[in-house]
Scaffold this motif. Structure first.
Motif, PDB file in Angstrom:
ATOM      1  N   ASN A 191       8.901  11.709   5.739  1.00 54.31           N
ATOM      2  CA  ASN A 191       7.490  11.765   5.389  1.00 54.31           C
ATOM      3  C   ASN A 191       7.187  10.638   4.401  1.00 54.31           C
ATOM      4  OD1 ASN A 191       8.411  12.720   2.917  1.00 54.31           O
ATOM      5  ND2 ASN A 191       8.039  14.854   3.443  1.00 54.31           N
ATOM      6  N   CYS A 192       6.197  10.828   3.557  1.00 53.10           N
ATOM      7  CA  CYS A 192       5.761   9.720   2.702  1.00 53.10           C
ATOM      8  C   CYS A 192       6.869   9.201   1.792  1.00 53.10           C
ATOM      9  CB  CYS A 192       4.559  10.139   1.865  1.00 53.10           C
ATOM     10  SG  CYS A 192       4.861  11.533   0.752  1.00 53.10           S
ATOM     11  N   SER A 193       7.750  10.089   1.338  1.00 49.91           N
ATOM     12  CA  SER A 193       8.824   9.671   0.433  1.00 49.91           C
ATOM     13  C   SER A 193       9.778   8.702   1.120  1.00 49.91           C
ATOM     14  CB  SER A 193       9.589  10.903  -0.071  1.00 49.91           C
ATOM     15  OG  SER A 193      10.606  10.516  -0.978  1.00 49.91           O
ATOM     16  N   GLU A 194      10.231   9.058   2.324  1.00 51.65           N
ATOM     17  CA  GLU A 194      11.157   8.189   3.056  1.00 51.65           C
ATOM     18  C   GLU A 194      10.468   6.885   3.464  1.00 51.65           C
ATOM     19  OE1 GLU A 194      12.916  11.736   2.436  1.00 51.65           O
ATOM     20  OE2 GLU A 194      11.040  11.581   3.581  1.00 51.65           O
ATOM     21  N   TYR A 195       9.207   6.996   3.886  1.00 49.09           N
ATOM     22  CA  TYR A 195       8.483   5.789   4.284  1.00 49.09           C
ATOM     23  C   TYR A 195       8.333   4.838   3.103  1.00 49.09           C
ATOM     24  CZ  TYR A 195       4.707   2.697   5.640  1.00 49.09           C
ATOM     25  OH  TYR A 195       3.958   1.560   5.873  1.00 49.09           O
ATOM     26  N   ALA A 196       7.910   5.353   1.946  1.00 46.53           N
ATOM     27  CA  ALA A 196       7.691   4.504   0.772  1.00 46.53           C
ATOM     28  C   ALA A 196       8.996   3.866   0.289  1.00 46.53           C
ATOM     29  CB  ALA A 196       7.053   5.321  -0.353  1.00 46.53           C
ATOM     30  N   ARG A 197      10.081   4.636   0.277  1.00 48.76           N
ATOM     31  CA  ARG A 197      11.371   4.078  -0.161  1.00 48.76           C
ATOM     32  C   ARG A 197      11.813   2.966   0.779  1.00 48.76           C
ATOM     33  NH1 ARG A 197      13.554   7.012  -4.242  1.00 48.76           N
ATOM     34  NH2 ARG A 197      12.882   9.192  -4.450  1.00 48.76           N
ATOM     35  N   ALA A 198      11.645   3.180   2.078  1.00 42.95           N
ATOM     36  CA  ALA A 198      12.049   2.174   3.055  1.00 42.95           C
ATOM     37  C   ALA A 198      11.222   0.903   2.913  1.00 42.95           C
ATOM     38  CB  ALA A 198      11.936   2.738   4.472  1.00 42.95           C
ATOM     39  N   VAL A 199       9.895   1.052   2.770  1.00 43.86           N
ATOM     40  CA  VAL A 199       9.019  -0.112   2.643  1.00 43.86           C
ATOM     41  C   VAL A 199       9.327  -0.886   1.367  1.00 43.86           C
ATOM     42  CG1 VAL A 199       6.633  -0.832   2.236  1.00 43.86           C
ATOM     43  CG2 VAL A 199       7.156   0.772   4.074  1.00 43.86           C
ATOM     44  N   ALA A 200       9.473  -0.181   0.249  1.00 43.46           N
ATOM     45  CA  ALA A 200       9.789  -0.854  -1.011  1.00 43.46           C
ATOM     46  C   ALA A 200      11.101  -1.624  -0.899  1.00 43.46           C
ATOM     47  CB  ALA A 200       9.868   0.170  -2.144  1.00 43.46           C
ATOM     48  N   PHE A 201      12.090  -1.023  -0.259  1.00 42.93           N
ATOM     49  CA  PHE A 201      13.398  -1.677  -0.124  1.00 42.93           C
ATOM     50  C   PHE A 201      13.317  -2.872   0.821  1.00 42.93           C
ATOM     51  CE2 PHE A 201      17.815  -1.885   1.539  1.00 42.93           C
ATOM     52  CZ  PHE A 201      18.457  -2.124   0.325  1.00 42.93           C
ATOM     53  N   LEU A 202      12.657  -2.713   1.961  1.00 37.90           N
ATOM     54  CA  LEU A 202      12.578  -3.792   2.947  1.00 37.90           C
ATOM     55  C   LEU A 202      11.789  -4.989   2.407  1.00 37.90           C
ATOM     56  CD1 LEU A 202      11.955  -1.731   6.202  1.00 37.90           C
ATOM     57  CD2 LEU A 202      13.955  -3.166   5.732  1.00 37.90           C
ATOM     58  N   VAL A 203      10.674  -4.725   1.737  1.00 34.02           N
ATOM     59  CA  VAL A 203       9.877  -5.824   1.182  1.00 34.02           C
ATOM     60  C   VAL A 203      10.671  -6.554   0.104  1.00 34.02           C
ATOM     61  CG1 VAL A 203       7.808  -6.400  -0.147  1.00 34.02           C
ATOM     62  CG2 VAL A 203       7.659  -4.784   1.760  1.00 34.02           C
ATOM     63  N   ASN A 204      11.355  -5.801  -0.742  1.00 32.12           N
ATOM     64  CA  ASN A 204      12.162  -6.406  -1.799  1.00 32.12           C
ATOM     65  C   ASN A 204      13.282  -7.269  -1.220  1.00 32.12           C
ATOM     66  OD1 ASN A 204      14.961  -5.642  -3.498  1.00 32.12           O
ATOM     67  ND2 ASN A 204      13.292  -6.511  -4.720  1.00 32.12           N
ATOM     68  N   ARG A 205      13.969  -6.763  -0.229  1.00 31.26           N
ATOM     69  CA  ARG A 205      15.134  -7.474   0.309  1.00 31.26           C
ATOM     70  C   ARG A 205      14.751  -8.622   1.227  1.00 31.26           C
ATOM     71  NH1 ARG A 205      19.999  -4.543  -0.631  1.00 31.26           N
ATOM     72  NH2 ARG A 205      21.009  -6.288   0.430  1.00 31.26           N
ATOM     73  N   THR A 206      13.634  -8.519   1.934  1.00 29.24           N
ATOM     74  CA  THR A 206      13.280  -9.567   2.898  1.00 29.24           C
ATOM     75  C   THR A 206      12.369 -10.636   2.316  1.00 29.24           C
ATOM     76  OG1 THR A 206      11.444  -8.235   3.753  1.00 29.24           O
ATOM     77  CG2 THR A 206      13.560  -8.015   4.851  1.00 29.24           C
ATOM     78  N   PRO A 214       9.697  -8.309  -6.481  1.00 35.23           N
ATOM     79  CA  PRO A 214       9.856  -6.963  -7.060  1.00 35.23           C
ATOM     80  C   PRO A 214       9.003  -5.929  -6.324  1.00 35.23           C
ATOM     81  CG  PRO A 214       9.479  -8.607  -8.781  1.00 35.23           C
ATOM     82  CD  PRO A 214       9.183  -9.274  -7.472  1.00 35.23           C
ATOM     83  N   THR A 215       9.538  -4.750  -6.176  1.00 31.42           N
ATOM     84  CA  THR A 215       8.799  -3.633  -5.596  1.00 31.42           C
ATOM     85  C   THR A 215       9.088  -2.384  -6.421  1.00 31.42           C
ATOM     86  OG1 THR A 215      10.613  -3.079  -4.084  1.00 31.42           O
ATOM     87  CG2 THR A 215       8.888  -4.554  -3.243  1.00 31.42           C
ATOM     88  N   ARG A 216       8.291  -1.349  -6.219  1.00 32.60           N
ATOM     89  CA  ARG A 216       8.555  -0.093  -6.914  1.00 32.60           C
ATOM     90  C   ARG A 216       8.107   1.086  -6.058  1.00 32.60           C
ATOM     91  NH1 ARG A 216       4.230  -1.114 -11.878  1.00 32.60           N
ATOM     92  NH2 ARG A 216       2.296  -0.833 -10.686  1.00 32.60           N
ATOM     93  N   PHE A 217       8.723   2.207  -6.325  1.00 32.76           N
ATOM     94  CA  PHE A 217       8.434   3.478  -5.659  1.00 32.76           C
ATOM     95  C   PHE A 217       7.563   4.287  -6.616  1.00 32.76           C
ATOM     96  CE2 PHE A 217       9.628   7.962  -4.937  1.00 32.76           C
ATOM     97  CZ  PHE A 217       9.373   8.087  -3.588  1.00 32.76           C
ATOM     98  N   VAL A 218       6.385   4.679  -6.160  1.00 35.51           N
ATOM     99  CA  VAL A 218       5.390   5.296  -7.036  1.00 35.51           C
ATOM    100  C   VAL A 218       5.138   6.742  -6.606  1.00 35.51           C
ATOM    101  CG1 VAL A 218       3.003   5.178  -7.839  1.00 35.51           C
ATOM    102  CG2 VAL A 218       4.319   3.078  -7.518  1.00 35.51           C
ATOM    103  N   ILE A 219       5.048   7.617  -7.600  1.00 37.63           N
ATOM    104  CA  ILE A 219       4.844   9.049  -7.352  1.00 37.63           C
ATOM    105  C   ILE A 219       3.452   9.460  -7.815  1.00 37.63           C
ATOM    106  CG2 ILE A 219       5.691  11.374  -7.846  1.00 37.63           C
ATOM    107  CD1 ILE A 219       8.412  10.018  -8.544  1.00 37.63           C
ATOM    108  N   MET A 220       2.738  10.143  -6.949  1.00 37.74           N
ATOM    109  CA  MET A 220       1.385  10.610  -7.256  1.00 37.74           C
ATOM    110  C   MET A 220       1.427  12.103  -7.570  1.00 37.74           C
ATOM    111  SD  MET A 220      -1.963  10.287  -4.760  1.00 37.74           S
ATOM    112  CE  MET A 220      -1.899   8.494  -4.686  1.00 37.74           C
ATOM    113  N   TYR A 221       0.772  12.499  -8.640  1.00 38.99           N
ATOM    114  CA  TYR A 221       0.728  13.913  -9.023  1.00 38.99           C
ATOM    115  C   TYR A 221      -0.666  14.494  -8.789  1.00 38.99           C
ATOM    116  CZ  TYR A 221       5.242  13.120 -11.196  1.00 38.99           C
ATOM    117  OH  TYR A 221       6.571  12.811 -11.397  1.00 38.99           O
ATOM    118  N   GLY A 222      -0.685  15.795  -8.586  1.00 39.24           N
ATOM    119  CA  GLY A 222      -1.943  16.453  -8.240  1.00 39.24           C
ATOM    120  C   GLY A 222      -2.120  16.479  -6.736  1.00 39.24           C
TER     121      GLY A 222
END
Length: 280
Positions: free
Chosen positions: A189-204, A208-216
């Motif tokens: 879901n969103c967690s796996e998608y965001a981690r993958a995108v942050a990692f792929l953009v950073n490596r390719t 710098p990239t970051r994984f961001v958490i939304m509350y509420g």
């Protein structure tokens, strides 16, 4: 009639046999547990489960034969110990090599894609966004369906199967192995998608990239640091174009008010409060 006695040689052999037999049982059991976890993550037609199953099927009978021979004549302790170590290492190495092979193919493809985008005149923000949308095209979202748990979530630091397999544990949690597997697997879901995108953009793209958490509002997203500042990369849920972090609140208020009204805070994966940075 002389009292019953056991020679020192037989006693020593028996003790070593029990020790080695216990090691064989434990290592074999954990190899099967690892295979069970692999079957949770990978489909049955994937070559990895078959490869690990073959390793176990070949090595365990050899261990049993060597263990029995040692009990009979006290010889072969070094080959027996060696096969135990091989049974412990082989499934781990096979798992790691499979992840690396899959990830290297993806990284090469995305790196070439990013290069072509930049050469065509796109800036880094647009290129990072295009990488996120490209990954979305191949991503299989499970949403919040508890009946279909995310496969890669069976891998976590407290899982005893991975703690026993120290080489694999170090690779997954200390060498980005889990991030690579998440990118290769393409499910969640969103967690796996965001981690993958942050990692792929950073490596390719080497930015710098970051994984961001939304509350509420329960959501996670990726961001990349480009010449324009931090850019939100979330075509999965909240935006339809790259948005600068400082304008994210305004964008949601105008285009996705239902989400905007639920957000109570935003922070990075390491706990840094980013609410004000995003206009909240």
């Amino acid at each position: 009639m002389p009292p019953f006695s056991i020679s020192d040689d037989i006693l020593k052999r028996t003790v070593i046999f029990v020790f080695l037999g216990t090691a064989v049982v434990i290592v074999s059991a954990y190899a099967l547990f690892l295979l069970q976890n692999i079957l949770i993550i990978f489909p049955a037609d994937h070559p990895l489960p078959l490869a690990v199953a073959i390793e176990i099927a070949l090595l365990v009978p050899v261990l049993i034969v060597l263990l029995w021979r040692y009990l009979e004549d006290g010889k072969g302790i070094l080959p027996l110990a060696g096969i135990i170590i091989i049974l412990w290492l082989a499934p781990q190495a096979t798992f790691i090599l499979d992840i690396e092979a899959g990830y290297r193919t993806i990284e090469k493809d995305y790196r070439m894609f990013a290069k072509e985008q930049l050469q065509a005149g796109d800036d880094k923000s647009a290129t990072a966004w295009n990488i996120s949308t490209r990954h979305l095209d191949s991503f299989s979202s499970s949403g919040n369906d508890i009946k279909n748990p995310v496969p890669v979530r069976s891998i976590f630091p407290g899982n005893g199967v991975y703690r026993f397999h120290l080489l694999l544990y170090h690779y997954l949690f200390d060498m980005n192995g889990l991030k690579k597997l998440t990118a290769v697997d393409g499910r969640g879901n969103c967690s796996e998608y965001a981690r993958a995108v942050a990692f792929l953009v950073n490596r390719t793209m080497d930015i710098p990239t970051r994984f961001v958490i939304m509350y509420g509002y329960d959501h996670k997203l990726a961001e990349a640091l480009t010449e324009e500042g931090w850019i939100v990369l979330d075509p999965l849920k909240t935006i339809d174009r790259p948005v600068r972090a400082e304008y994210y609140s305004e964008y949601l208020r105008n285009s996705n008010r239902a989400i905007y009204e639920k957000v109570t805070g935003i922070c990075s994966a390491d706990g840094e409060n980013l609410s004000s940075v995003h206009g909240f």
